[in-house]
Design a protein around this motif. Structure first.
Motif, PDB file in Angstrom:
ATOM      1  N   CYS A  46       0.828  -1.201   0.000  1.00  0.00           N
ATOM      2  CA  CYS A  46       0.000   0.000   0.000  1.00  0.00           C
ATOM      3  C   CYS A  46       0.869   1.260   0.000  1.00  0.00           C
ATOM      4  O   CYS A  46       2.072   1.212   0.245  1.00  0.00           O
ATOM      5  CB  CYS A  46      -0.920   0.022   1.233  1.00  0.00           C
ATOM      6  N   GLU A  47       0.229   2.391  -0.250  1.00  0.00           N
ATOM      7  CA  GLU A  47       0.944   3.663  -0.247  1.00  0.00           C
ATOM      8  C   GLU A  47       0.813   4.342   1.107  1.00  0.00           C
ATOM      9  O   GLU A  47      -0.028   3.968   1.930  1.00  0.00           O
ATOM     10  CB  GLU A  47       0.396   4.568  -1.354  1.00  0.00           C
ATOM     11  N   GLY A  48       1.646   5.351   1.318  1.00  0.00           N
ATOM     12  CA  GLY A  48       1.539   6.181   2.515  1.00  0.00           C
ATOM     13  C   GLY A  48       1.849   5.442   3.804  1.00  0.00           C
ATOM     14  O   GLY A  48       2.688   4.532   3.847  1.00  0.00           O
ATOM     15  N   GLN A  49       1.133   5.854   4.864  1.00  0.00           N
ATOM     16  CA  GLN A  49       1.374   5.302   6.185  1.00  0.00           C
ATOM     17  C   GLN A  49       1.102   3.798   6.249  1.00  0.00           C
ATOM     18  O   GLN A  49       1.808   3.055   6.938  1.00  0.00           O
ATOM     19  CB  GLN A  49       0.500   6.034   7.216  1.00  0.00           C
ATOM     20  N   ARG A  50       0.095   3.333   5.511  1.00  0.00           N
ATOM     21  CA  ARG A  50      -0.218   1.897   5.509  1.00  0.00           C
ATOM     22  C   ARG A  50       0.995   1.103   5.010  1.00  0.00           C
ATOM     23  O   ARG A  50       1.393   0.106   5.611  1.00  0.00           O
ATOM     24  CB  ARG A  50      -1.432   1.618   4.628  1.00  0.00           C
ATOM     25  N   GLY A  51       1.579   1.551   3.908  1.00  0.00           N
ATOM     26  CA  GLY A  51       2.740   0.870   3.369  1.00  0.00           C
ATOM     27  C   GLY A  51       3.931   0.936   4.309  1.00  0.00           C
ATOM     28  O   GLY A  51       4.688  -0.038   4.427  1.00  0.00           O
ATOM     29  N   ARG A  52       4.109   2.055   4.974  1.00  0.00           N
ATOM     30  CA  ARG A  52       5.245   2.205   5.896  1.00  0.00           C
ATOM     31  C   ARG A  52       5.129   1.210   7.045  1.00  0.00           C
ATOM     32  O   ARG A  52       6.111   0.568   7.418  1.00  0.00           O
ATOM     33  CB  ARG A  52       5.292   3.639   6.444  1.00  0.00           C
ATOM     34  N   LEU A 104      -4.550   2.544  12.087  1.00  0.00           N
ATOM     35  CA  LEU A 104      -4.673   3.088  10.735  1.00  0.00           C
ATOM     36  C   LEU A 104      -6.140   3.306  10.373  1.00  0.00           C
ATOM     37  O   LEU A 104      -7.008   2.565  10.838  1.00  0.00           O
ATOM     38  CB  LEU A 104      -4.065   2.119   9.716  1.00  0.00           C
TER      39      LEU A 104
END
Length: 202
Positions: A46-52, A104
């Motif tokens: 995923c992108e953004g905070q989810r991916g992090r 999240l």
């Protein structure tokens, strides 16, 4: 059905997080880390905070696997107690990132389950014999799963009994390094003694 299968055994069970296993006390369950890694990998895409968050969990998991593999291969000359101490350090790091995942927006469903049942990730820290994944069991079932997909299963109770028993025989013999054809020939022979499916003491 699970209780009937396991009986009164107090053995620990490495399993996925299928709800049926909740009949077992949490201290008896070890969540399969291969399943967990797949969940973390999906979040990491995923992108953004989810991916992090997903990438942090994935990195931690792979690092832990590497340390444990080094210990089992003898690269790290450490005792199980030392490995368990390292495992507790990983545990605190995972607790932080799983909490981040549960906070999240549209949090993944597994994050809340793991936050509530977190001890099930770490049963192996208390018992050296507990496996971190149920991959060996799933590999044993794979042939039957693929057969059912291409053959569409069976149409009778008798066929179901035959299929399940033959697949049990084949897989049991394979794990023992024994030949299936030889076993069946001895089983059907009037002249030869009936063979046992149990491993020989040797």
């Amino acid at each position: 059905a699970l209780g009937e299968l396991l009986g009164d055994s107090s053995a620990k069970v490495t399993c996925d997080r299928f709800s049926a296993y909740r009949v077992l006390e949490l201290w008896r369950r070890q969540f399969c880390w291969s399943h967990l890694l797949r969940e973390f990998d999906a979040l990491a895409q995923c992108e953004g905070q989810r991916g992090r968050v997903g990438r942090a969990l994935t990195t931690l998991t792979r690092l832990m696997f590497r340390v444990l593999r080094w210990e089992r291969e003898g690269v790290l000359k450490v005792s199980f107690e030392q490995v368990a101490a390292m495992g507790h350090n990983f545990r605190w790091a995972f607790a932080y990132w799983i909490r981040e995942a549960s906070n999240l927006p549209r949090a993944p469903s597994w994050s809340r389950t793991l936050a509530e049942e977190e001890p099930g990730m770490w049963t192996w820290l208390e018992d050296e014999g507990v496996e971190l994944s149920n991959n060996p069991a799933e590999r044993g079932l794979r042939h039957g799963v693929l057969w059912r997909k291409v053959s569409f299963g069976v149409e009778s109770e008798r066929g179901a009994r035959f299929a399940e028993r033959m697949m049990s025989v084949v897989q049991s013999l394979r794990l023992q390094g024994r030949d299936t054809y030889t076993f069946l020939r001895e089983l059907l022979s009037i002249e030869l003694p009936e063979p046992s499916l149990l491993p020989s003491p040797s």
